[in-house]
Design a protein around this motif. Sequence first.
Motif, mmCIF file in Angstrom:
data_model
loop_
_atom_site.group_PDB
_atom_site.id
_atom_site.type_symbol
_atom_site.label_atom_id
_atom_site.label_comp_id
_atom_site.label_asym_id
_atom_site.label_seq_id
_atom_site.Cartn_x
_atom_site.Cartn_y
_atom_site.Cartn_z
ATOM 1 N N UNK A 143 3.464 -19.519 -10.072
ATOM 2 C CA UNK A 143 4.042 -20.864 -10.010
ATOM 3 C C UNK A 143 4.840 -21.165 -11.270
ATOM 4 N N UNK A 144 5.608 -22.264 -11.201
ATOM 5 C CA UNK A 144 6.420 -22.698 -12.329
ATOM 6 C C UNK A 144 6.046 -24.120 -12.705
ATOM 7 N N UNK A 145 6.100 -24.438 -14.004
ATOM 8 C CA UNK A 145 5.940 -25.817 -14.459
ATOM 9 C C UNK A 145 7.183 -26.188 -15.261
ATOM 10 N N UNK A 146 7.714 -27.382 -14.984
ATOM 11 C CA UNK A 146 8.957 -27.843 -15.589
ATOM 12 C C UNK A 146 8.615 -28.933 -16.584
ATOM 13 N N UNK A 147 8.652 -28.610 -17.882
ATOM 14 C CA UNK A 147 8.061 -29.463 -18.906
ATOM 15 C C UNK A 147 9.082 -30.004 -19.912
#
Length: 260
Positions: free
Chosen positions: A38-42
């Motif tokens: 998964x990806x997290x956009x921070x």
Amino acid sequence: MRTWLAAVIAAVIAAVLVFTDSTASGDTEVGPLPSDTDVDYQLGGAVAAPGHVGIVVRDRHAQPQAGRFNICYVNGFQTQASQKRFWKKRAGLLLRDRRGRLVVDAAWGEWLLDLRSGQKRKRLARIVTRWTAGCAADGFDAVEFDNLDSFTRSRGLLKRKHARKFARLLTRGAHRAGLVAGQKNLAGFDGHQVGYDFVVAEECGRYQECGDYVDDFADQVLMIEYRRKDFAATCAGFGATHAVVLRDRDLSANGVRTWC
């Protein structure tokens, strides 16, 4: 004998020229994004990503998260609203309309960069490439250059060709630094042509553009949605094969984050 020797010498010279041209262009071989994660956009604040998140995107002023594939956010085609003092000292590189007024992306209060001449593109690329090298020095694995589509907000002053030429300079700089280079948005534009390796696609579900990105970049597409109904649709269509995350529009550190 002379003919054979001449042929060998010609072949060696050709090989050297090809190697030299490839090295000078900065087209270093770089690896793909990790798969099956998964990806997290921070961008609005860094927090520790949970274990199932293998890809983390953070602003270039933040530090990467250890043990993850880290993507550095760089505003490549517009200014950050917080950097007005920096750009006022370089006002000649900012786009102005026919009345001499700065052209602004009103949604974010950002000035557009003037990409119309080769000389300005080179000067701007030196600045952005310096930031990119900083990302690499800090330990990031990749970089995404935001606002490739700024020409669509330029009141006709910038053209797609200007964005293409500038993007090529930025991807070369990224590859020289050993980073994977990411295209941000602009569905239907095959960024492979200018050296992009992957895409960060915002709201592709909302605008029914996810398939366009996948056609060009296969599984190298990260999908960010900001509305739950769009997130649900994107998960249904692409969640089994692509990293999709739902975030709040402010991308706040403690804001919404949901995965398929």
